[in-house]
Design a protein around this motif. Sequence first.
Motif, PDB file in Angstrom:
ATOM      1  N   LYS A  82      -5.917  22.176 -32.819  1.00 31.46           N
ATOM      2  CA  LYS A  82      -5.467  21.605 -31.549  1.00 31.46           C
ATOM      3  C   LYS A  82      -4.015  21.987 -31.267  1.00 31.46           C
ATOM      4  CE  LYS A  82      -8.416  17.510 -31.201  1.00 31.46           C
ATOM      5  NZ  LYS A  82      -8.431  16.044 -31.211  1.00 31.46           N
ATOM      6  N   GLN A  85      -3.793  25.577 -30.348  1.00 32.88           N
ATOM      7  CA  GLN A  85      -4.300  25.783 -28.992  1.00 32.88           C
ATOM      8  C   GLN A  85      -3.265  25.346 -27.964  1.00 32.88           C
ATOM      9  OE1 GLN A  85      -7.142  27.306 -28.228  1.00 32.88           O
ATOM     10  NE2 GLN A  85      -6.696  27.125 -26.060  1.00 32.88           N
ATOM     11  N   GLN A  86      -2.619  24.197 -28.215  1.00 35.19           N
ATOM     12  CA  GLN A  86      -1.596  23.720 -27.294  1.00 35.19           C
ATOM     13  C   GLN A  86      -0.418  24.692 -27.242  1.00 35.19           C
ATOM     14  OE1 GLN A  86      -0.734  19.807 -28.790  1.00 35.19           O
ATOM     15  NE2 GLN A  86      -2.392  18.843 -27.628  1.00 35.19           N
ATOM     16  N   GLN A  87      -0.017  25.197 -28.405  1.00 34.51           N
ATOM     17  CA  GLN A  87       1.089  26.162 -28.436  1.00 34.51           C
ATOM     18  C   GLN A  87       0.703  27.436 -27.696  1.00 34.51           C
ATOM     19  OE1 GLN A  87       2.032  26.627 -32.591  1.00 34.51           O
ATOM     20  NE2 GLN A  87       3.352  24.824 -32.631  1.00 34.51           N
ATOM     21  N   ASP A  88      -0.540  27.882 -27.902  1.00 36.79           N
ATOM     22  CA  ASP A  88      -0.998  29.081 -27.199  1.00 36.79           C
ATOM     23  C   ASP A  88      -0.992  28.855 -25.693  1.00 36.79           C
ATOM     24  OD1 ASP A  88      -1.359  30.342 -29.611  1.00 36.79           O
ATOM     25  OD2 ASP A  88      -3.543  30.099 -29.665  1.00 36.79           O
ATOM     26  N   ASN A  89      -1.455  27.667 -25.264  1.00 37.44           N
ATOM     27  CA  ASN A  89      -1.457  27.355 -23.832  1.00 37.44           C
ATOM     28  C   ASN A  89      -0.041  27.317 -23.279  1.00 37.44           C
ATOM     29  OD1 ASN A  89      -4.237  27.173 -23.823  1.00 37.44           O
ATOM     30  ND2 ASN A  89      -4.280  24.944 -23.938  1.00 37.44           N
ATOM     31  N   LYS A  90       0.880  26.688 -24.034  1.00 34.39           N
ATOM     32  CA  LYS A  90       2.271  26.635 -23.596  1.00 34.39           C
ATOM     33  C   LYS A  90       2.844  28.050 -23.493  1.00 34.39           C
ATOM     34  CE  LYS A  90       3.537  22.072 -25.361  1.00 34.39           C
ATOM     35  NZ  LYS A  90       4.342  21.340 -26.346  1.00 34.39           N
ATOM     36  N   GLN A  91       2.544  28.876 -24.494  1.00 31.30           N
ATOM     37  CA  GLN A  91       3.056  30.247 -24.499  1.00 31.30           C
ATOM     38  C   GLN A  91       2.493  31.036 -23.320  1.00 31.30           C
ATOM     39  OE1 GLN A  91       5.420  31.368 -26.565  1.00 31.30           O
ATOM     40  NE2 GLN A  91       5.478  33.239 -25.389  1.00 31.30           N
ATOM     41  N   GLU A  92       1.193  30.846 -23.040  1.00 27.64           N
ATOM     42  CA  GLU A  92       0.579  31.538 -21.904  1.00 27.64           C
ATOM     43  C   GLU A  92       1.222  31.087 -20.591  1.00 27.64           C
ATOM     44  OE1 GLU A  92      -3.659  31.035 -21.946  1.00 27.64           O
ATOM     45  OE2 GLU A  92      -3.871  32.037 -23.881  1.00 27.64           O
ATOM     46  N   ASN A  93       1.434  29.773 -20.465  1.00 24.81           N
ATOM     47  CA  ASN A  93       2.079  29.261 -19.250  1.00 24.81           C
ATOM     48  C   ASN A  93       3.495  29.817 -19.112  1.00 24.81           C
ATOM     49  OD1 ASN A  93      -0.167  27.763 -18.575  1.00 24.81           O
ATOM     50  ND2 ASN A  93       0.603  25.863 -19.448  1.00 24.81           N
ATOM     51  N   GLN A  96       3.302  33.394 -18.138  1.00 25.50           N
ATOM     52  CA  GLN A  96       2.924  33.509 -16.731  1.00 25.50           C
ATOM     53  C   GLN A  96       4.116  33.213 -15.828  1.00 25.50           C
ATOM     54  OE1 GLN A  96      -0.330  30.980 -15.649  1.00 25.50           O
ATOM     55  NE2 GLN A  96      -0.693  32.004 -13.710  1.00 25.50           N
TER      56      GLN A  96
END
Length: 172
Positions: A82, A85-93, A96
Amino acid sequence: MFRKILVLLLGIFLIIFGILKLKRDKAIEEPGYLKFMNGNSLVKENKTKEALEEYKLAMDTNEDINIKKNFEIIKNKVEEEKQNQQQDNKQENQDQKNNENEQQKNEQNNKDEKDNQQNNQKQDGNQKNDEKQQQNQQNQQDNQENKSDSQNSNEKKELTPEERAMKQKKRS
């Protein structure tokens, strides 16, 4: 006598071994143990969330320490997933947003460059106009000088030598 002691020890050993075997067989037949084994199978299939549920059910009916250990290991693994995944989402955001900012900067730079080119073209046109005006003024001055020179030369031709001498005296 030695034989009797040996037979007695052998009997005690067999009784203990039989009790342990019975306990083990009984544990295998228990629903908690079956849930534990099912949880282990789910872990091998990378279905960690389902495995956690199976381990929880197994702990309700069986007090085996291995069930609790496996539950803790898989629980930590799920939490790490989890967080990753959160770190990956933050990095993707963040990536972007950085891409959008960079794109906006590029667009602004392109606009500024076009504006600069237009300004340079206007300045070049203004400079050419200024140069033309200066040239025109110079031409007008030259024309006026030519006219006054030609008038002077005409006057000189019309004047007598005495009149010329008088004019030169006046200028001096």
